[in-house]
Design an enzyme around this catalytic site. Structure first.
Site, PDB file in Angstrom:
ATOM      1  N   GLU A   1      45.023  40.248  35.983  1.00 45.75           N
ATOM      2  CA  GLU A   1      43.660  39.878  35.603  1.00 45.75           C
ATOM      3  C   GLU A   1      42.711  40.944  36.127  1.00 45.75           C
ATOM      4  OE1 GLU A   1      40.302  36.333  35.925  1.00 45.75           O
ATOM      5  OE2 GLU A   1      42.430  35.821  36.090  1.00 45.75           O
TER       6      GLU A   1
ATOM      7  N   GLU B   1      39.392  43.225  41.441  1.00 47.68           N
ATOM      8  CA  GLU B   1      37.958  42.940  41.464  1.00 47.68           C
ATOM      9  C   GLU B   1      37.270  43.889  42.447  1.00 47.68           C
ATOM     10  OE1 GLU B   1      34.583  42.374  40.779  1.00 47.68           O
ATOM     11  OE2 GLU B   1      35.725  40.853  39.666  1.00 47.68           O
TER      12      GLU B   1
ATOM     13  N   ASP C   1      31.590  43.117  32.331  1.00 54.56           N
ATOM     14  CA  ASP C   1      30.224  43.619  32.203  1.00 54.56           C
ATOM     15  C   ASP C   1      30.036  44.173  30.790  1.00 54.56           C
ATOM     16  OD1 ASP C   1      27.797  45.069  32.378  1.00 54.56           O
ATOM     17  OD2 ASP C   1      28.100  45.397  34.522  1.00 54.56           O
TER      18      ASP C   1
ATOM     19  N   LYS D   1      23.051  48.412  27.186  1.00 59.07           N
ATOM     20  CA  LYS D   1      22.370  49.581  26.623  1.00 59.07           C
ATOM     21  C   LYS D   1      23.367  50.516  25.938  1.00 59.07           C
ATOM     22  CE  LYS D   1      18.635  49.441  30.034  1.00 59.07           C
ATOM     23  NZ  LYS D   1      17.923  50.158  31.122  1.00 59.07           N
TER      24      LYS D   1
ATOM     25  N   ASP E   1      30.750  36.017  26.361  1.00 57.04           N
ATOM     26  CA  ASP E   1      29.647  35.274  25.739  1.00 57.04           C
ATOM     27  C   ASP E   1      28.665  36.216  25.062  1.00 57.04           C
ATOM     28  OD1 ASP E   1      29.042  36.229  28.386  1.00 57.04           O
ATOM     29  OD2 ASP E   1      27.163  35.128  28.281  1.00 57.04           O
TER      30      ASP E   1
ATOM     31  N   THR F   1      34.635  29.063  34.592  1.00 59.25           N
ATOM     32  CA  THR F   1      34.192  29.887  35.714  1.00 59.25           C
ATOM     33  C   THR F   1      32.711  29.635  35.963  1.00 59.25           C
ATOM     34  OG1 THR F   1      33.485  31.809  34.398  1.00 59.25           O
ATOM     35  CG2 THR F   1      35.828  31.686  34.981  1.00 59.25           C
ATOM     36  N   ARG F   2      32.243  30.059  37.123  1.00 54.09           N
ATOM     37  CA  ARG F   2      30.821  29.908  37.428  1.00 54.09           C
ATOM     38  C   ARG F   2      29.970  30.679  36.423  1.00 54.09           C
ATOM     39  NH1 ARG F   2      33.055  30.750  42.610  1.00 54.09           N
ATOM     40  NH2 ARG F   2      32.890  28.957  44.007  1.00 54.09           N
ATOM     41  N   TYR F   3      30.406  31.893  36.103  1.00 53.47           N
ATOM     42  CA  TYR F   3      29.636  32.688  35.145  1.00 53.47           C
ATOM     43  C   TYR F   3      29.576  31.982  33.799  1.00 53.47           C
ATOM     44  CZ  TYR F   3      28.163  36.254  31.923  1.00 53.47           C
ATOM     45  OH  TYR F   3      27.484  36.929  30.938  1.00 53.47           O
ATOM     46  N   GLU F   4      30.685  31.459  33.346  1.00 56.84           N
ATOM     47  CA  GLU F   4      30.719  30.791  32.050  1.00 56.84           C
ATOM     48  C   GLU F   4      29.791  29.585  32.033  1.00 56.84           C
ATOM     49  OE1 GLU F   4      34.346  29.981  29.227  1.00 56.84           O
ATOM     50  OE2 GLU F   4      34.209  28.367  30.700  1.00 56.84           O
TER      51      GLU F   4
END
EC number: 2.1.1.33
Length: 233
Positions: free
Chosen positions: A64, A89, A138, A142, A174, A212-215
């Protein structure tokens, strides 16, 4: 001297900032004590049989890239104890969360790396992985930064080299532009096959997906995710 067996590294990093909030003393101690025991040593050649990297006996090995706070990786490594997992990570605070989780619930089938994932990919033997997961990377919004996106022709070449035939590359995001970007790159790459047959194949989360928290934050802000799966031919 360029290693002709592996793609050249990109000039810039694929990740942004490495550090956020200051670490608490216990987190700092985990970096000093726990991470060295789990971190891959890329200074030594990779074993031809990656299963030997793990304390527990495993049948296959998955990777991952950019595991964030480690919610999915910690969940999957507990759900599939017969599989070995390599988690990468570079963001220090994300790694700190993962180390804290492992301090409470160790995973003998998990190894970690806290720097550039391409270094791990170039270190791995050919056809050694049963899967690669890249979730919510990420997006580098831009245009001038698109070259930093992890999904690129060079990195798909890396994936193709280390994945076994029939192995899966899974990608979730997303950000619609990055989803389309990934579809375009993978569908034109000779090594990958997208076998989706209906919208449910990319709208529905993966089986057993813990979120996940981000999701959760993305959903709260009104964004939807796409879950793509590509098969190594």
């Amino acid at each position: 001297m360029i290693d002709e067996n592996h793609p050249m590294r990109a000039a810039g990093n694929f990740f942004g900032r490495r550090h956020g909030k200051p670490l608490r003393p216990h987190q700092s101690n985990l970096f000093e004590d726990l991470l060295p025991r789990l971190k891959l040593d890329l200074a030594t050649p990779a074993p031809q049989d990656l299963r030997s990297l793990f304390e527990a006996p495993v049948e296959t090995v998955r990777m991952e890239i950019g595991f964030g706070g480690g919610e999915h990786l910690h969940h999957e490594s507990g759900r599939y104890p017969q599989s070995g997992f390599i988690g990468v990570e570079p963001f220090i605070n994300g790694m700190a969360k993962m180390l804290a989780a492992l301090d409470q619930a160790p995973r003998p089938n998990l190894r970690l790396y806290d720097e550039d994932a391409t270094a791990v990919l170039d270190w791995l033997p050919d056809a050694s992985l049963a899967g690669i997961d890249l979730f919510y990377p990420d997006p580098w919004h831009k245009r001038r930064h698109w070259k930093r996106r992890f999904v690129s022709d060079a990195n798909l070449d890396r994936f193709a080299r280390v994945l076994k035939p029939g192995a899966k590359f899974r990608f979730a995001s997303d950000i619609e532009h990055y989803v389309n970007w990934t579809l375009q790159h993978c569908r034109r790459h000779a090594a990958f096959d997208w076998q989706a047959e209906s919208p449910a194949d990319w709208n529905d989360a993966y089986e057993g997906w813990p979120g996940t928290r981000y999701e959760a934050k993305a959903f709260h802000e009104g964004r939807r995710a796409a879950y793509l799966t590509f098969i190594r031919r």
